[in-house]
Motif scaffolding. Structure first.
Motif, PDB file in Angstrom:
ATOM      1  N   PRO A 146       0.821  -1.207   0.000  1.00 26.57           N
ATOM      2  CA  PRO A 146       0.000   0.000   0.000  1.00 26.57           C
ATOM      3  C   PRO A 146       0.858   1.262   0.000  1.00 26.57           C
ATOM      4  O   PRO A 146       1.802   1.381   0.775  1.00 26.57           O
ATOM      5  N   GLY A 147       0.544   2.207  -0.846  1.00 27.22           N
ATOM      6  CA  GLY A 147       1.279   3.469  -0.896  1.00 27.22           C
ATOM      7  C   GLY A 147       2.478   3.461  -1.816  1.00 27.22           C
ATOM      8  O   GLY A 147       3.053   4.514  -2.106  1.00 27.22           O
ATOM      9  N   TRP A 148       2.873   2.274  -2.299  1.00 26.61           N
ATOM     10  CA  TRP A 148       4.062   2.170  -3.139  1.00 26.61           C
ATOM     11  C   TRP A 148       3.950   3.023  -4.398  1.00 26.61           C
ATOM     12  O   TRP A 148       4.889   3.718  -4.790  1.00 26.61           O
ATOM     13  N   THR A 149       2.789   3.005  -5.019  1.00 27.17           N
ATOM     14  CA  THR A 149       2.612   3.763  -6.259  1.00 27.17           C
ATOM     15  C   THR A 149       2.550   5.271  -6.026  1.00 27.17           C
ATOM     16  O   THR A 149       2.615   6.044  -6.982  1.00 27.17           O
ATOM     17  N   GLU A 150       2.415   5.690  -4.756  1.00 21.29           N
ATOM     18  CA  GLU A 150       2.408   7.118  -4.444  1.00 21.29           C
ATOM     19  C   GLU A 150       3.818   7.696  -4.427  1.00 21.29           C
ATOM     20  O   GLU A 150       3.994   8.918  -4.466  1.00 21.29           O
ATOM     21  N   LEU A 151       4.819   6.840  -4.363  1.00 19.19           N
ATOM     22  CA  LEU A 151       6.208   7.299  -4.277  1.00 19.19           C
ATOM     23  C   LEU A 151       6.776   7.590  -5.666  1.00 19.19           C
ATOM     24  O   LEU A 151       6.401   6.949  -6.645  1.00 19.19           O
ATOM     25  N   THR A 152       7.709   8.539  -5.710  1.00 15.47           N
ATOM     26  CA  THR A 152       8.402   8.822  -6.961  1.00 15.47           C
ATOM     27  C   THR A 152       9.402   7.698  -7.213  1.00 15.47           C
ATOM     28  O   THR A 152       9.759   6.953  -6.289  1.00 15.47           O
ATOM     29  N   PRO A 153       9.902   7.559  -8.445  1.00 20.84           N
ATOM     30  CA  PRO A 153      10.908   6.532  -8.736  1.00 20.84           C
ATOM     31  C   PRO A 153      12.128   6.627  -7.821  1.00 20.84           C
ATOM     32  O   PRO A 153      12.652   5.601  -7.373  1.00 20.84           O
ATOM     33  N   ARG A 154      12.591   7.853  -7.510  1.00 19.41           N
ATOM     34  CA  ARG A 154      13.740   8.015  -6.624  1.00 19.41           C
ATOM     35  C   ARG A 154      13.406   7.562  -5.213  1.00 19.41           C
ATOM     36  O   ARG A 154      14.209   6.910  -4.542  1.00 19.41           O
ATOM     37  N   GLU A 155      12.208   7.888  -4.746  1.00 17.77           N
ATOM     38  CA  GLU A 155      11.801   7.471  -3.404  1.00 17.77           C
ATOM     39  C   GLU A 155      11.677   5.949  -3.328  1.00 17.77           C
ATOM     40  O   GLU A 155      11.999   5.345  -2.297  1.00 17.77           O
ATOM     41  N   GLN A 156      11.239   5.340  -4.398  1.00 20.02           N
ATOM     42  CA  GLN A 156      11.166   3.880  -4.431  1.00 20.02           C
ATOM     43  C   GLN A 156      12.554   3.270  -4.337  1.00 20.02           C
ATOM     44  O   GLN A 156      12.766   2.270  -3.651  1.00 20.02           O
ATOM     45  N   GLU A 157      13.516   3.881  -5.034  1.00 18.02           N
ATOM     46  CA  GLU A 157      14.907   3.417  -4.951  1.00 18.02           C
ATOM     47  C   GLU A 157      15.414   3.489  -3.521  1.00 18.02           C
ATOM     48  O   GLU A 157      16.048   2.549  -3.019  1.00 18.02           O
ATOM     49  N   ILE A 158      15.142   4.612  -2.872  1.00 17.98           N
ATOM     50  CA  ILE A 158      15.613   4.804  -1.499  1.00 17.98           C
ATOM     51  C   ILE A 158      14.947   3.814  -0.553  1.00 17.98           C
ATOM     52  O   ILE A 158      15.588   3.236   0.330  1.00 17.98           O
ATOM     53  N   LEU A 159      13.657   3.587  -0.749  1.00 20.07           N
ATOM     54  CA  LEU A 159      12.950   2.631   0.110  1.00 20.07           C
ATOM     55  C   LEU A 159      13.534   1.227  -0.043  1.00 20.07           C
ATOM     56  O   LEU A 159      13.676   0.486   0.933  1.00 20.07           O
ATOM     57  N   LYS A 160      13.874   0.850  -1.268  1.00 19.68           N
ATOM     58  CA  LYS A 160      14.502  -0.459  -1.486  1.00 19.68           C
ATOM     59  C   LYS A 160      15.836  -0.561  -0.759  1.00 19.68           C
ATOM     60  O   LYS A 160      16.169  -1.601  -0.184  1.00 19.68           O
ATOM     61  N   LEU A 161      16.604   0.520  -0.778  1.00 24.07           N
ATOM     62  CA  LEU A 161      17.901   0.515  -0.096  1.00 24.07           C
ATOM     63  C   LEU A 161      17.721   0.465   1.416  1.00 24.07           C
ATOM     64  O   LEU A 161      18.480  -0.207   2.126  1.00 24.07           O
ATOM     65  N   ILE A 162      16.699   1.173   1.922  1.00 27.73           N
ATOM     66  CA  ILE A 162      16.403   1.099   3.351  1.00 27.73           C
ATOM     67  C   ILE A 162      16.069  -0.332   3.739  1.00 27.73           C
ATOM     68  O   ILE A 162      16.442  -0.820   4.805  1.00 27.73           O
ATOM     69  N   ALA A 163      15.356  -1.035   2.837  1.00 23.28           N
ATOM     70  CA  ALA A 163      14.980  -2.430   3.099  1.00 23.28           C
ATOM     71  C   ALA A 163      16.194  -3.323   3.252  1.00 23.28           C
ATOM     72  O   ALA A 163      16.139  -4.345   3.940  1.00 23.28           O
ATOM     73  N   THR A 164      17.300  -2.948   2.615  1.00 24.92           N
ATOM     74  CA  THR A 164      18.524  -3.758   2.726  1.00 24.92           C
ATOM     75  C   THR A 164      19.324  -3.409   3.973  1.00 24.92           C
ATOM     76  O   THR A 164      20.335  -4.036   4.266  1.00 24.92           O
ATOM     77  N   GLY A 165      18.891  -2.365   4.711  1.00 19.27           N
ATOM     78  CA  GLY A 165      19.574  -1.967   5.934  1.00 19.27           C
ATOM     79  C   GLY A 165      20.543  -0.811   5.753  1.00 19.27           C
ATOM     80  O   GLY A 165      21.259  -0.449   6.702  1.00 19.27           O
ATOM     81  N   ALA A 166      20.570  -0.212   4.572  1.00 20.56           N
ATOM     82  CA  ALA A 166      21.503   0.897   4.309  1.00 20.56           C
ATOM     83  C   ALA A 166      21.085   2.140   5.083  1.00 20.56           C
ATOM     84  O   ALA A 166      19.901   2.453   5.184  1.00 20.56           O
ATOM     85  N   ASN A 167      22.093   2.864   5.621  1.00 23.61           N
ATOM     86  CA  ASN A 167      21.791   4.132   6.290  1.00 23.61           C
ATOM     87  C   ASN A 167      21.834   5.268   5.275  1.00 23.61           C
ATOM     88  O   ASN A 167      22.103   5.050   4.095  1.00 23.61           O
ATOM     89  N   ASN A 168      21.590   6.500   5.743  1.00 16.21           N
ATOM     90  CA  ASN A 168      21.520   7.633   4.825  1.00 16.21           C
ATOM     91  C   ASN A 168      22.826   7.850   4.057  1.00 16.21           C
ATOM     92  O   ASN A 168      22.810   8.166   2.860  1.00 16.21           O
ATOM     93  N   ARG A 169      23.945   7.704   4.758  1.00 16.93           N
ATOM     94  CA  ARG A 169      25.236   7.914   4.099  1.00 16.93           C
ATOM     95  C   ARG A 169      25.446   6.874   3.009  1.00 16.93           C
ATOM     96  O   ARG A 169      25.863   7.208   1.891  1.00 16.93           O
TER      97      ARG A 169
END
Length: 214
Positions: A146-169
């Protein structure tokens, strides 16, 4: 008592099934039919719980009869019983509402069990047939969270990276953007997904990691 209608164009088969089923105390064979058209009229009059339906018959085959019976008499379960395990016939019979499918050389105790199963509202497939049918079913990609399609392509990329455990840096280095830009995107993600903080973003991302990977 489970009321059963036997449908087969060969009287020998019907007689054999009748003999087999009469040893089951909970079964009652209430009628027989030698083609699909007669079967439909018998179902209307006798209102059986389960129909043992042959596939290939004159006048009207078992597939057409199954379709008609399932549409007009949904309380009656159809269990296809045939010597022919042709995949197309299996798929059509199940698509039209058959509750199960067995080969005629199925052991008597398994036929009896299948009748009990479909009478309870479950589906029963004979050995080996389930894999064939599943292989024919169209595959679907997992539904996005839910809400995935509301995100921009860049935000989707960032969310995928967060899912892998990556921090902001790490995210900034991977995407070649600044940490400030990452933080801004995370803030936007929080707003779009109605989440409170980055921890909730991480939980959300981790929960949907399998579908986000597609």
């Amino acid at each position: 008592m489970i009321r059963i209608l036997l449908v087969d164009d060969q009287s020998l088969i019907r007689r054999g099934l009748s003999e087999l089923l009469r040893y089951e105390d909970a079964f009652e064979v209430v009628g027989e039919a030698d083609n699909g058209l007669v079967a439909i009229s018998q179902v209307e009059v006798l209102q059986p719980d389960v129909v043992l339906m042959d596939i290939r018959m004159p006048v009207m085959d078992g597939v057409a009869a199954t379709r008609e019976i399932c549409q007009r008499f949904p309380q009656t379960k159809v269990l296809v019983l045939t010597i022919d395990d042709d995949d197309e016939y299996v798929a059509r019979a199940l698509r039209y509402g058959a509750a199960g499918y067995l080969l005629k050389d199925t052991p008597p105790e398994e036929i009896a069990q299948a009748i009990r199963v479909v009478n309870k509202g479950y589906t029963h497939l004979g050995p080996g047939l389930a894999k064939k049918i599943v292989a024919q079913l169209p595959t679907r990609a997992p539904s996005p969270p839910p809400g995935w399609t509301e995100l921009t392509p860049r935000e989707q990329e960032i969310l995928k990276l967060i899912a892998t455990g990556a921090n902001n840096r790490e995210i900034a280095q991977t995407l070649h953007i600044s940490e400030k830009t990452v933080k801004n995107h995370v803030t936007s993600i929080l707003h779009r997904l109605n989440l409170r903080d980055r921890t909730q973003v991480a939980i959300f991302a981790h929960s949907f990691l399998p579908s986000l990977a597609n």
